[in-house]
Design an enzyme around this catalytic site. Structure first.
Site, PDB file in Angstrom:
ATOM      1  N   TYR A 298     -10.405  34.689  -4.695  1.00 53.24           N
ATOM      2  CA  TYR A 298      -9.938  33.331  -4.425  1.00 53.24           C
ATOM      3  C   TYR A 298     -11.122  32.366  -4.496  1.00 53.24           C
ATOM      4  CZ  TYR A 298      -7.950  29.286  -2.047  1.00 53.24           C
ATOM      5  OH  TYR A 298      -7.529  28.008  -1.741  1.00 53.24           O
TER       6      TYR A 298
ATOM      7  N   ASP B 296     -13.991  18.431   3.110  1.00 56.62           N
ATOM      8  CA  ASP B 296     -12.863  18.820   2.249  1.00 56.62           C
ATOM      9  C   ASP B 296     -11.820  17.709   2.235  1.00 56.62           C
ATOM     10  OD1 ASP B 296     -11.088  20.259   0.699  1.00 56.62           O
ATOM     11  OD2 ASP B 296     -10.346  21.471   2.378  1.00 56.62           O
TER      12      ASP B 296
ATOM     13  N   ASP C 177      -8.207  26.761  -6.082  1.00 54.59           N
ATOM     14  CA  ASP C 177      -7.634  25.633  -5.350  1.00 54.59           C
ATOM     15  C   ASP C 177      -7.695  24.375  -6.220  1.00 54.59           C
ATOM     16  OD1 ASP C 177      -7.028  23.630  -3.548  1.00 54.59           O
ATOM     17  OD2 ASP C 177      -8.511  24.230  -2.044  1.00 54.59           O
TER      18      ASP C 177
ATOM     19  N   ASP D 195      -6.279  21.462  -5.231  1.00 55.31           N
ATOM     20  CA  ASP D 195      -6.002  20.303  -4.365  1.00 55.31           C
ATOM     21  C   ASP D 195      -4.684  19.635  -4.780  1.00 55.31           C
ATOM     22  OD1 ASP D 195      -8.178  20.737  -2.763  1.00 55.31           O
ATOM     23  OD2 ASP D 195      -9.452  19.234  -3.699  1.00 55.31           O
TER      24      ASP D 195
ATOM     25  N   HIS E 241      -3.368  26.801  -7.183  1.00 59.35           N
ATOM     26  CA  HIS E 241      -2.349  26.241  -6.304  1.00 59.35           C
ATOM     27  C   HIS E 241      -2.511  24.735  -6.190  1.00 59.35           C
ATOM     28  CE1 HIS E 241      -4.881  25.733  -2.658  1.00 59.35           C
ATOM     29  NE2 HIS E 241      -5.380  26.928  -2.907  1.00 59.35           N
TER      30      HIS E 241
ATOM     31  N   GLU F 284      -1.016  21.236  -4.138  1.00 59.63           N
ATOM     32  CA  GLU F 284      -0.446  20.933  -2.835  1.00 59.63           C
ATOM     33  C   GLU F 284       0.288  19.599  -2.804  1.00 59.63           C
ATOM     34  OE1 GLU F 284      -4.207  19.461  -0.232  1.00 59.63           O
ATOM     35  OE2 GLU F 284      -4.443  21.365  -1.297  1.00 59.63           O
TER      36      GLU F 284
ATOM     37  N   CYS G  64      -8.098  19.065   5.122  1.00 60.67           N
ATOM     38  CA  CYS G  64      -7.996  20.511   5.312  1.00 60.67           C
ATOM     39  C   CYS G  64      -6.632  20.835   5.889  1.00 60.67           C
ATOM     40  CB  CYS G  64      -9.106  20.991   6.250  1.00 60.67           C
ATOM     41  SG  CYS G  64      -8.923  22.704   6.784  1.00 60.67           S
TER      42      CYS G  64
ATOM     43  N   ARG H 168       1.758  24.694  -2.920  1.00 60.66           N
ATOM     44  CA  ARG H 168       1.451  24.736  -1.498  1.00 60.66           C
ATOM     45  C   ARG H 168       2.146  23.571  -0.802  1.00 60.66           C
ATOM     46  NH1 ARG H 168      -4.654  23.951   1.122  1.00 60.66           N
ATOM     47  NH2 ARG H 168      -4.007  22.284   2.544  1.00 60.66           N
TER      48      ARG H 168
ATOM     49  N   GLU I   3       1.383  26.419   4.183  1.00 61.21           N
ATOM     50  CA  GLU I   3       0.156  26.241   4.947  1.00 61.21           C
ATOM     51  C   GLU I   3       0.428  26.076   6.436  1.00 61.21           C
ATOM     52  OE1 GLU I   3      -2.704  26.983   5.278  1.00 61.21           O
ATOM     53  OE2 GLU I   3      -4.059  25.523   4.388  1.00 61.21           O
TER      54      GLU I   3
ATOM     55  N   ASN J  13      -2.566  32.245   4.351  1.00 55.57           N
ATOM     56  CA  ASN J  13      -3.941  31.773   4.412  1.00 55.57           C
ATOM     57  C   ASN J  13      -4.535  32.204   5.745  1.00 55.57           C
ATOM     58  OD1 ASN J  13      -6.349  30.397   4.369  1.00 55.57           O
ATOM     59  ND2 ASN J  13      -5.453  28.355   4.502  1.00 55.57           N
TER      60      ASN J  13
END
Length: 301
Positions: free
Chosen positions: A48, A62, A89, A91, A116, A118, A126, A161, A191, A213
Site C-alpha cells: 500500500y 495530510d 492513495d 485522495d 482509491h 475518496e 485525514c 472510499r 473509512e 484501514n
C-alpha cells in the site's frame, strides 16, 4: 534485479485474484522502494502507498498539498521494485471528472495496480480526524464514473472510499457505497468504522469486496486479520505503520547519539550491511555488470 519481473498487468490481475479469494490480503504501507522490497520478502500479498505517509515524509500535513505528479513519481519508484500488487492513495483525484480520469492513466503508466478515490471535499482531511466534509453522493458517483471511463487496463483496480460514517452515519455510508459500486467501483473502502460489527454490516450490505484501514491512533481498534476476515473484510491496509516504526526508531537513535556521543549502542538493532545488500539484490547487479564487461584488452594493439 533491475526491478520487478512481473508486468504491471500481471500484478493487476493478481490484485483482482486476491480480492476474489476467501483469505484476507494484507497490504502494509511502503514509505520508499526498499520498504516495498522488505514487504515482499516477508511474504505479504501486496504493498500500500499512503498519501498521509507520503505527505508526512515531505514534512507536510495530510490535507491534499501533494500534487499528482509528486504522488505518481513516488508510486512509480515503489512499483518498479516489487512483484507484488501496489495500491495507491489518490485522495480526491486532483480535480474534477477529467482530472480524475487523467489520475487513473498516470497511475497506470506508473505501473501501479490500483488506487482509491475518496468522497471528501477539498482540502481533504485525514480520515480518522474530526471535522471532515464529504461531497454529495451524486458528485462522488461522477468521480468514480470518470475513473472507470479513464481506465485503459480493465485489470486496474478502482476503489471508492467513503468518509461519510463520521458525519452522516453508518447507513448513509452504506447507501453511498452501493451507489459507488453501481458506478463501477471494484472495491469499497469504508473509512473510520467503529467496531467489527460495523465492518460486518458493511460487508453484508454492499455486495463488493471491502477493505479495512488498520491505522494506529485512529477511530478503529487494531483488529487482527482473523477478526476482520470473520467480519467479511477482503483486504487490510496498514498505511502509516512502517513510517511510525521508522520515525520512532530514528528519534530514539538521534537522542542516543546526542547524549552518548556515539551510535555504538545502537548498532545491534540496525539492519546489517549484509542484510541491506541482500534486500536490494546487490550481488545480481554485480553479476549483471560482470556479464557485460567481461572482455580483455590482452592481445590487442
Amino acid at each position: 534485479m533491475l526491478g520487478a519481473t512481473a508486468t504491471a498487468h500481471e500484478r493487476r490481475v493478481r490484485f483482482r485474484e486476491l480480492l476474489a479469494e476467501d483469505a484476507i490480503a494484507q497490504f502494509p504501507g511502503a514509505i520508499n522502494p526498499i520498504n516495498a522490497q522488505l514487504i515482499e520478502q516477508e511474504g505479504f500479498e501486496g504493498v500500500y502507498i499512503s498519501g498521509g505517509a507520503f505527505s508526512a515524509a515531505q514534512g507536510l500535513p495530510d490535507i491534499g498539498l501533494t500534487t499528482l505528479t509528486e504522488v505518481a513519481d513516488h508510486g512509480r519508484a515503489i512499483a518498479r521494485v516489487t512483484n507484488l500488487p501496489t495500491f495507491i492513495d489518490a485522495d480526491t483525484g486532483w480535480g474534477e471528472a477529467m482530472n480524475v480520469a487523467r489520475t487513473v492513466q498516470e497511475f497506470e503508466d506508473a505501473g501501479l495496480s490500483g488506487m482509491h478515490l475518496e468522497d471528501q471535499v477539498n482540502p481533504k482531511r485525514c480520515g480518522h480526524l474530526d471535522g471532515k466534509e464529504v461531497v454529495s453522493r451524486a458528485e462522488m458517483v461522477k468521480r468514480v464514473s470518470a475513473a472507470v471511463k479513464g481506465r485503459r487496463d480493465d485489470a486496474f483496480v478502482i476503489s471508492a472510499r467513503t468518509d461519510a460514517r463520521a458525519g452522516e452515519g453508518l447507513q448513509a455510508a452504506i447507501d453511498r457505497a452501493k451507489a459507488y459500486v453501481d458506478a463501477g467501483a471494484d472495491l469499497i473502502f469504508p473509512e473510520a468504522m467503529r467496531d467489527l460489527g460495523e465492518f460486518e454490516t458493511f460487508a453484508n450490505a454492499v455486495g463488493a469486496p471491502i477493505l479495512a484501514n488498520m491505522t494506529e491512533f485512529g477511530k478503529s481498534e487494531l483488529f487482527t486479520t482473523q477478526q476482520l476476515a470473520d467480519a467479511g473484510v477482503s483486504m487490510v491496509i496498514y498505511p502509516v505503520t512502517t513510517l511510525r516504526i521508522a520515525m520512532g526508531a530514528i528519534k530514539r537513535g538521534l537522542a542516543t547519539i546526542r547524549s552518548e556521543g556515539t551510535q555504538a549502542s545502537l548498532v545491534e538493532g540496525m539492519q546489517t550491511r549484509a542484510d541491506l545488500y541482500d534486500t536490494i539484490d546487490y550481488n545480481a547487479y554485480n553479476d549483471f555488470d560482470a556479464s557485460i564487461f567481461n572482455f580483455s584488452q590482452e592481445g590487442h594493439q
